[in-house]
Design a protein around this motif. Sequence first.
Motif, PDB file in Angstrom:
ATOM      1  N   VAL A   1       0.836  -1.204   0.000  1.00  0.00           N
ATOM      2  CA  VAL A   1       0.000   0.000   0.000  1.00  0.00           C
ATOM      3  C   VAL A   1       0.869   1.253   0.000  1.00  0.00           C
ATOM      4  O   VAL A   1       0.508   2.286  -0.576  1.00  0.00           O
ATOM      5  N   TRP A  42      -8.669  -7.173  -5.691  1.00  0.00           N
ATOM      6  CA  TRP A  42      -9.228  -5.901  -5.236  1.00  0.00           C
ATOM      7  C   TRP A  42      -8.186  -4.809  -5.425  1.00  0.00           C
ATOM      8  O   TRP A  42      -6.984  -5.081  -5.402  1.00  0.00           O
ATOM      9  N   ASP A  43      -8.648  -3.568  -5.586  1.00  0.00           N
ATOM     10  CA  ASP A  43      -7.690  -2.465  -5.645  1.00  0.00           C
ATOM     11  C   ASP A  43      -7.282  -2.086  -4.227  1.00  0.00           C
ATOM     12  O   ASP A  43      -7.731  -2.691  -3.242  1.00  0.00           O
ATOM     13  N   ASP A  76      -8.097   0.258  -2.366  1.00  0.00           N
ATOM     14  CA  ASP A  76      -9.191   0.763  -1.531  1.00  0.00           C
ATOM     15  C   ASP A  76     -10.202  -0.327  -1.197  1.00  0.00           C
ATOM     16  O   ASP A  76     -11.229  -0.048  -0.570  1.00  0.00           O
ATOM     17  N   ASN A 120     -11.891  -2.151  -3.438  1.00  0.00           N
ATOM     18  CA  ASN A 120     -12.908  -2.319  -4.472  1.00  0.00           C
ATOM     19  C   ASN A 120     -12.533  -3.483  -5.378  1.00  0.00           C
ATOM     20  O   ASN A 120     -11.371  -3.634  -5.762  1.00  0.00           O
TER      21      ASN A 120
END
Length: 364
Positions: A218, A249-250, A252, A254
């Motif tokens: 991240v 998933w990204d 964030d 999503n």
Amino acid sequence: MPESINKKLAEKAVLQALKDARYTTGQRKSIMKQLRGTVDRLVAELSKLTGLDTSKSPRRRKQIIASFLQDAEQIIEKDFKAFEKSFTSEMSRYAVYESEAVAKTVNTAVGVNLVSKTLTEKQAAALVSEAWIANKTVNEYFKGMQESMKADLFSTMRRGYLTGESTESLIRKIRGYVDADGIQHAALIDGATRKSAERAVRTMVMGIANEARHKTLVEDADVVKGFQWVATLDGRTCAECASRDGLAWDLDGNGLDGNTFPYETPPIHASCRCTLAPVLKSWEELGMDLPEFDPSTRASMDGQVSDTLDFKEWFDSKGAAFQAKWLGPGRYELWQKGKITFRDLVDQNGRELTLAQLKELVDD
């Protein structure tokens, strides 16, 4: 066509998870050694009791046992405080290792030092202390192990009171022994205490590994697109984990590529063996033109989620006997008739559905 770098990273994540599992074995042995030390201290305290074997008064015997349990509780609490401190220190170093390992894996696969920020010792210590691992903190796991040991001891001692057992008999039950027929009788820590401790250690180690990777990647959001879920391909993998295998998933949380499952950092349950693999951006998404790399290297970093064998494909390749055993008769029948898909086995929150819920889904 060159192999995708994200596919390589997914495969490397599996290899790293295997290393983590071997490391976990050492940590489980360590905690059991520490628990045996606690048993020795409890036995030493129990050996000091006077009056338990000579008193004919049930009330007096109860007072003696109650007094011992108060002392024993303090011994257990003191020991587990030391266990947690030692484990936390070890896990902080382990988190730094996992952070550096994932950075090295990415940089080696790409051939460029794209991931440069790894966890400091201070960051790793904070991660170990604060992480929610399958919805518990490290401190909560150790409290659970401590309470399990207390419950085992209290139950043994109170049963001993009711049956009028001697001090020596109680010591044998706490230590474990071999009877005259050669039958091994388990020690105090070989029951619920052992299971609780081994399950907790396995879950914490895998959780800290994944948290360390997640936090490291991240920090390099300019390079990393997101994360891909990688499950273990065997018959012990649960439906919740199997249904997530291969999904991404990204940063964030999503879903990518139509994935609607909510993001959670593994483990999502006790003894979960799943891991995360980074999904890197393409050269174009990075805004980089790298003529110094050969065409195959540039093409391999395409930003696509790895299409490596997922649990569903692996499961489809297994025979009917294996599938029926894993799914259970009711689910297997629905599966065979094509009335449910693999991911129908769980709801949209990734929780396993009962057979009744699945049948309602089919009726709808």
